[in-house]
Each structure stands twice: as C-alpha cells, then as structure tokens.
Design a protein around this motif. Structure first.
Motif, PDB file in Angstrom:
ATOM      1  N   PRO A  82       0.380  -1.241  -0.435  1.00 26.56           N
ATOM      2  CA  PRO A  82      -0.169   0.243   0.246  1.00 26.56           C
ATOM      3  C   PRO A  82       1.060   1.049   0.003  1.00 26.56           C
ATOM      4  O   PRO A  82       1.527   1.351   0.303  1.00 26.56           O
ATOM      5  CB  PRO A  82      -1.036  -0.249   1.259  1.00 26.56           C
ATOM      6  CG  PRO A  82      -0.204  -1.218   2.082  1.00 26.56           C
ATOM      7  CD  PRO A  82       0.639  -2.100   1.096  1.00 26.56           C
ATOM      8  N   PRO A  83       0.063   2.567  -0.693  1.00 27.18           N
ATOM      9  CA  PRO A  83       1.076   3.448  -0.390  1.00 27.18           C
ATOM     10  C   PRO A  83       1.182   3.941   0.294  1.00 27.18           C
ATOM     11  O   PRO A  83       0.460   4.217   1.747  1.00 27.18           O
ATOM     12  CB  PRO A  83       0.664   4.827  -1.650  1.00 27.18           C
ATOM     13  CG  PRO A  83      -0.742   3.564  -1.539  1.00 27.18           C
ATOM     14  CD  PRO A  83      -0.775   2.342  -1.386  1.00 27.18           C
ATOM     15  N   PRO A  84       2.382   4.994   0.852  1.00 26.06           N
ATOM     16  CA  PRO A  84       2.972   5.370   2.154  1.00 26.06           C
ATOM     17  C   PRO A  84       0.806   6.253   2.692  1.00 26.06           C
ATOM     18  O   PRO A  84       0.767   6.948   1.960  1.00 26.06           O
ATOM     19  CB  PRO A  84       3.934   6.171   2.657  1.00 26.06           C
ATOM     20  CG  PRO A  84       4.330   5.670   1.432  1.00 26.06           C
ATOM     21  CD  PRO A  84       3.839   5.253   0.233  1.00 26.06           C
ATOM     22  N   GLU A  85       0.944   6.572   3.804  1.00 24.41           N
ATOM     23  CA  GLU A  85      -0.231   7.403   4.658  1.00 24.41           C
ATOM     24  C   GLU A  85      -0.328   8.940   4.362  1.00 24.41           C
ATOM     25  O   GLU A  85      -1.208   9.842   3.763  1.00 24.41           O
ATOM     26  CB  GLU A  85      -0.702   7.219   5.673  1.00 24.41           C
ATOM     27  CG  GLU A  85      -0.913   5.698   5.912  1.00 24.41           C
ATOM     28  CD  GLU A  85      -1.578   5.651   6.650  1.00 24.41           C
ATOM     29  OE1 GLU A  85      -2.272   6.722   8.077  1.00 24.41           O
ATOM     30  OE2 GLU A  85      -1.850   4.572   7.925  1.00 24.41           O
ATOM     31  N   ASP A  86       1.230   9.693   3.855  1.00 26.44           N
ATOM     32  CA  ASP A  86       1.881  11.121   4.058  1.00 26.44           C
ATOM     33  C   ASP A  86       1.673  11.278   2.715  1.00 26.44           C
ATOM     34  O   ASP A  86       1.963  12.230   1.925  1.00 26.44           O
ATOM     35  CB  ASP A  86       2.984  11.112   4.391  1.00 26.44           C
ATOM     36  CG  ASP A  86       4.162  10.108   3.859  1.00 26.44           C
ATOM     37  OD1 ASP A  86       4.696   9.856   2.952  1.00 26.44           O
ATOM     38  OD2 ASP A  86       5.161  10.355   4.874  1.00 26.44           O
ATOM     39  N   GLY A  87       1.227  10.165   1.444  1.00 21.84           N
ATOM     40  CA  GLY A  87       1.906  10.655  -0.023  1.00 21.84           C
ATOM     41  C   GLY A  87       2.933  10.448  -0.345  1.00 21.84           C
ATOM     42  O   GLY A  87       3.745  11.148  -2.197  1.00 21.84           O
TER      43      GLY A  87
END
Length: 89
Positions: A82-87
């Motif tokens: 999954p992509p990092p939550e901070d983008g």
C-alpha cells in the motif's frame, strides 16, 4: 541391462513410433513444461490421465492443485504494497 520389450516394464504394449505420435515440448525453467496435445501422462501410481487440449501445461514444481496439470501455482505471489499514508514514497 535395459528393458527392450514392447512393454518397457509398464505391462502395456508400447505403440510403434510414427510421425503422428511425435509431440513438440517447450521447456521453461521458470514454469511448466508445455506440450502440444492431446497427451496422456502415466502417473507414479499407475493412473493414466489424458488431456485433449491443443497445448498442455504440465506441472514440474508439484505445487499445482490440479497436478499433473499446471495451475500457475509456481508463480511467485507478491502482495501489493500500500502507498505511504503521507503520500511520499
């Protein structure tokens, strides 16, 4: 001394070689053996299975749930990250 009988130890007469019996085999070191069909495979327990398909994938890794036919279980399973939550990567 090698068995030179018509049955070659299987109890079943070996068919005479003809051009019609020759099959083309494609070997992929990372996957199944591909054989131009139809084919019959004699399993270790003596059972003979047959496929009428024009191209048959024969499992060589023994991970297949449909052994001796390949079900692509040899492919590496990779989970999507999954992509990092901070983008930011």
């Amino acid at each position: 001394m090698p068995d030179t009988s018509d049955t070659a130890g299987t109890g079943t007469p070996a068919p005479a070689y003809t051009e019609d019996l020759a099959r083309r085999v494609f070997v992929d070191p990372q996957g199944p053996v591909m054989v131009e069909g139809p084919i019959e495979i004699a399993l270790e327990d003596g059972e003979v299975v047959r496929s009428e398909r024009f191209m048959v994938a024969v499992c060589t890794c023994r991970r297949s749930r449909t052994y001796p036919w390949c079900d692509t279980s040899h492919r590496r399973r990779a989970r999507a990250v999954p992509p990092p939550e901070d983008g930011n990567p």
